[in-house]
Enzyme design. Structure first.
Site, PDB file in Angstrom:
ATOM      1  CG  HIS A 165      60.920  75.727  30.190  1.00  0.00           C
ATOM      2  ND1 HIS A 165      62.183  75.184  30.113  1.00  0.00           N
ATOM      3  CD2 HIS A 165      61.100  77.071  30.182  1.00  0.00           C
ATOM      4  CE1 HIS A 165      63.074  76.153  30.058  1.00  0.00           C
ATOM      5  NE2 HIS A 165      62.455  77.310  30.091  1.00  0.00           N
TER       6      HIS A 165
ATOM      7  CE1 TYR B   2      62.535  74.498  37.034  1.00  0.00           C
ATOM      8  CE2 TYR B   2      61.171  76.457  36.917  1.00  0.00           C
ATOM      9  CZ  TYR B   2      62.367  75.827  36.681  1.00  0.00           C
ATOM     10  OH  TYR B   2      63.403  76.508  36.094  1.00  0.00           O
TER      11      TYR B   2
ATOM     12  CE  LYS C  88      67.719  80.652  36.508  1.00  0.00           C
ATOM     13  NZ  LYS C  88      66.507  81.458  36.248  1.00  0.00           N
TER      14      LYS C  88
ATOM     15  CB  SER D 160      68.144  73.593  29.605  1.00  0.00           C
ATOM     16  OG  SER D 160      66.771  73.799  29.916  1.00  0.00           O
ATOM     17  CG  HIS D 161      67.377  77.829  24.694  1.00  0.00           C
ATOM     18  ND1 HIS D 161      67.324  78.521  23.522  1.00  0.00           N
ATOM     19  CD2 HIS D 161      66.293  78.244  25.405  1.00  0.00           C
ATOM     20  CE1 HIS D 161      66.289  79.343  23.515  1.00  0.00           C
ATOM     21  NE2 HIS D 161      65.647  79.192  24.647  1.00  0.00           N
ATOM     22  CG  ASN D 162      68.517  70.882  26.856  1.00  0.00           C
ATOM     23  OD1 ASN D 162      69.509  71.589  26.871  1.00  0.00           O
ATOM     24  ND2 ASN D 162      68.120  70.198  27.915  1.00  0.00           N
TER      25      ASN D 162
ATOM     26  CD  GLN E  18      62.882  81.193  22.052  1.00  0.00           C
ATOM     27  OE1 GLN E  18      63.456  80.295  21.441  1.00  0.00           O
ATOM     28  NE2 GLN E  18      62.616  81.117  23.345  1.00  0.00           N
TER      29      GLN E  18
ATOM     30  CD  GLU F 106      58.769  81.162  24.784  1.00  0.00           C
ATOM     31  OE1 GLU F 106      59.808  80.645  24.318  1.00  0.00           O
ATOM     32  OE2 GLU F 106      57.964  80.537  25.501  1.00  0.00           O
TER      33      GLU F 106
ATOM     34  CD  GLN G  65      65.246  85.308  22.956  1.00  0.00           C
ATOM     35  OE1 GLN G  65      66.264  85.245  23.629  1.00  0.00           O
ATOM     36  NE2 GLN G  65      64.113  84.795  23.370  1.00  0.00           N
TER      37      GLN G  65
ATOM     38  CG  ASN H  13      66.450  75.235  33.363  1.00  0.00           C
ATOM     39  OD1 ASN H  13      66.839  74.486  32.476  1.00  0.00           O
ATOM     40  ND2 ASN H  13      65.260  75.774  33.326  1.00  0.00           N
TER      41      ASN H  13
END
Length: 749
Positions: A55, A58, A100, A103-105, A250, A322, A324, A548
């Site tokens: 993530h 890359y 931009k 993803s937050h899949n 998170q 992580e 927030q 992303n």
């Protein structure tokens, strides 16, 4: 808690370390030891593990993503390109817009509300970090079968999370998509886009420069939520057992984020910041290493000064957290007091945690003991690069040979009518108002167009009416049939959607959602989609500004359809000249622009009526897309058309239904000579749109289309309270509305 210092790591080379549990491969761990000339400390291992995750690094996609730079078209509008938190484009009058999509899949499958909410929070901070005020969000979503029990678990939570966080921030949600397909069962796609506006001189970058400048962490306290969250969750495949890593998701607080936004904008206004970075995936590990890597020196951080919600957190957990609503700023010593005053005014916790050094190392200390001593570029920008093997799947030929054009078709007007109602009432084509009504689309008072319009549109200057339009699209069914063409169709549709509202397309952001990079077939799909998108961006003159990649989107051995989601941003000089989709004036003429061919591969008709996926997707003609866009923009600017709607999923009949229902006016149609009524209604040929033309403008409009060589066929007139296809059938708007609007509430309410 044991403290694994740098000196101790040097003195104990043979200590076993949990590199595999942290997601690293053996050769990656060996490479870290080679870089450092010793084994890493626990804190260093934590940093490398999250920053070298798929993530964040890359590592499987870099070799293909470089095409977006190599093939990028020349663009006078591009101000900041790939590599920063978000791309920035010039939209005129001294304004710049940044946008931009990310993803937050995986987090959204495990914990739908918080996964989606923090997806919005994260993308908003990316935009904020560029120096812009966030002005709107969008949400391209994909879920499993609409009637599957788990969709009832995931979708309402995701929608509530997006709405809850965005509404509390006071940001309008102006567009997106909701798509259902069994391939997303167990692996929904929750992509989030944000748009921000600034003046040219307000652009900020993520770099730590200036020896002696202070590193300030501000925002929420650091907690145990999200440890190894998106960075690790998005870098592995779920097993068949489903949700398992709830603590790694998170937890968001939109009210804290709202304070953080206003605080940051005031800090920018007073020119108090040299460099800035939000804390998203990989948390402090990312912010410190990226700032130091992009700067001119090194960085020293006192980790024990970080404000905590949980005093039991270890240094490794603090670095990986992580949590927030956090940002990291580089501030000159003489401006620190004013920076802290502004943070106190907004009730935002701010702490000096370190400073920029004249060296070339990132050094982190814990109560005086050095626990990290690394070259920051090796953490942030010089991770592994994999040339993964890829190969065209063996089943691809058979899939493409299974031609949807050969499927049984309706025999007469009655069957056509019945299939029209089934199509417009199917979950993917039905109204999504049950979902979008949970979002505030008009807060801030600058929303010009929002769902279900072709593009969202925001006014950015009240005096002149300058505005921007944004659309997102991506058809996984097309990309499954042919990923090269599928990616180009995603771009073409977004491009067309922006132009349909009267805005000129300028730039692209993308979110590339694919299966496991360790599967050669999935990697081939990814490589082909990147190649297709890069080629198409070059032809259309719309550079990719950033985006992303989301890999490992599969459950067990079952991958999602390859789903490149493409966002296009366009500019319009005066939003008062926008073109809506609604047919609002009786007597206006309906024109079909473009060529209609027998193209049903991957179509909504083949899915709804036959549960079929096969054949080839519609052909792409990018020069035709460019011409169509020019016509739509010119016609909008010069007042030749009152409504426009692109043709895509569901073909002509879907677009007509949406335009008629939105305006409350019917249409009487005539099938053009030589065209099969079925193909006329259901084909998904690209490069097409419908427009309504005032009779007084017909000659001027048709002359323009003829002079430029764009096919334009008069197919009917806006009239009555039904859609009537002459010689075939008539269906009332009331019946269409019932079919179109009842489906989603019945499934999910």
């Amino acid at each position: 808690m044991s403290l694994d210092t740098v000196k101790h790591a040097s003195d104990t080379p043979d200590v076993e370390q949990p590199w595999a549990e942290l997601g690293l491969k053996r050769d990656e761990y060996d490479r870290i030891r080679e870089i450092l000339g010793r084994r890493p400390t626990g804190a260093e291992l934590a940093m490398y593990s999250v920053m070298w995750s798929e993530h964040c690094s890359y590592k499987s996609s870099k070799v293909h993503l470089k095409q977006f730079g190599e093939k990028a078209p020349a663009s006078d509008a591009m101000l900041v390109g790939i590599g920063e938190n978000a791309g920035v484009v010039d939209v005129g009058q001294g304004y710049a817009v940044t946008f931009k999509v990310e993803s937050h899949n995986h987090p959204s499958y495990i914990e739908p509300y918080q996964g989606a909410a923090t997806g919005i929070g994260g993308i908003v901070r990316d935009i904020l970090a560029m120096g812009a005020r966030p002005v709107a969000v969008m949400d391209p979503l994909r879920f499993g079968a609409a009637d599957h029990p788990d969709t009832r678990r995931v979708l309402p939570g995701v929608v509530a999370g997006i709405g809850g966080y965005g509404n509390c921030l006071g940001l309008p949600n102006i567009g997106g998509e909701v798509v259902f397909d069994p391939c997303y069962q167990g692996n929904p796609l929750v992509n989030a886009l944000c748009v921000g506006v600034m003046r040219h001189e307000d652009i900020h970058l993520a770099k730590a420069s200036g020896t002696g400048n202070k590193v300030i962490l501000y925002g929420a306290r650091t907690g145990g939520d999200g440890i190894g969250g998106v960075s690790v969750l998005a870098s592995e495949t779920f097993d068949e057992t489903g949700p398992a890593k709830r603590p790694a998701v998170q937890v968001g607080d939109p009210f804290q984020e709202k304070l953080l936004i206003e605080c940051t904008l005031e800090v920018f206004k007073e020119d108090l910041v040299v460099g800035i970075q939000d804390l998203g995936g990989a948390g402090l590990s990312c912010a410190t290493s990226e700032l130091a890597s992009a700067g001119s020196g090194g960085m020293r951080v006192e980790l024990d000064t970080v404000p905590l919600r949980d005093s039991t957190l270890s240094p490794e957990e603090i670095l990986m957290s992580e949590s927030q609503e956090r940002m990291c700023a580089i501030v000159e010593p003489g401006k620190v007091d004013r920076f802290l005053e502004i943070c106190e005014k907004w009730d935002v916790i701010a702490t000096v945690i370190g400073e920029v050094t004249d060296g070339d190392r990132l050094e982190i200390y814990w109560h005086g003991e050095q626990i990290v001593d690394v070259p920051p570029r090796t953490v942030a920008h010089e991770g592994p690069v994999y040339n993964r093997p890829y190969a065209r799947p063996e089943w691809q030929d058979a899939l493409q040979a299974d031609d949807a054009n050969a499927l049984p078709r309706p025999k007469d007007g009655d069957e056509l009518r019945e299939q029209v109602l089934r199509l417009v009432g199917s979950p993917n084509q039905a109204s999504k108002a049950w979902i979008t009504d949970q979002y505030d689309r008009y807060v801030l008072g600058n929303t010009v167009l929002a769902q279900p319009e072709d593009s969202g549109m925001i006014r950015i200057d009240e005096e002149t009416g300058l505005g921007v339009a944004v659309a997102t699209d991506g058809n996984g069914r097309y990309a499954k049939l042919d990923p090269y063409t599928g990616a180009q169709l995603a771009l073409a549709e977004s491009y067309r959607n922006v132009a349909a509202t009267g805005a000129k397309p300028l730039a692209v952001t993308d979110c590339l959602n694919f299966g496991s990079p360790e599967d050669p077939g999935a990697m081939w799909q990814f490589a082909e989609a990147c190649r297709g998108l890069a080629d198409a961006c070059r032809t259309l003159g719309t550079p990719v500004t950033g985006g992303n990649v989301s890999l490992y989107n599969q459950t067990g051995d079952t991958a999602i359809h390859p789903t490149p989601v493409v966002g296009v941003l366009g500019v319009i000089d005066d939003v008062a000249r926008r073109t809506p989709m609604a047919f609002a004036e009786e007597g206006q003429l309906v024109y079909l622009l473009g060529d209609t061919r027998e193209e049903l591969g991957g179509s909504a008709w083949s899915q709804v009526i036959h549960d079929h996926l096969g054949g080839m997707p519609p052909k792409v003609d990018l020069e035709r897309e460019r011409l169509l866009a020019e016509i739509l923009i010119s016609a909008s600017r010069d007042g030749m058309i009152d409504a426009a709607h692109d043709l895509s999923d569901g073909g002509l009949v879907q677009a007509l239904t949406e335009s008629c229902l939105k305006g409350g006016k019917g249409a009487r149609l005539v099938v053009p000579d030589g065209l099969d009524p079925f193909v006329f209604l259901f084909s998904e040929s690209a490069g097409r749109a419908i427009v309504s033309v005032p009779r007084s403008e017909e000659l001027r409009f048709t002359d323009m289309c003829g002079a430029r060589g764009l096919p334009a066929a008069r197919i009917g007139v806006v009239d009555g309270d039904a859609i009537e296809v002459q010689g075939q059938f008539s269906v009332s708007l009331a019946e269409l509305r019932e079919a179109h609007e009842a489906t989603i509430p019945a499934l999910l309410a």
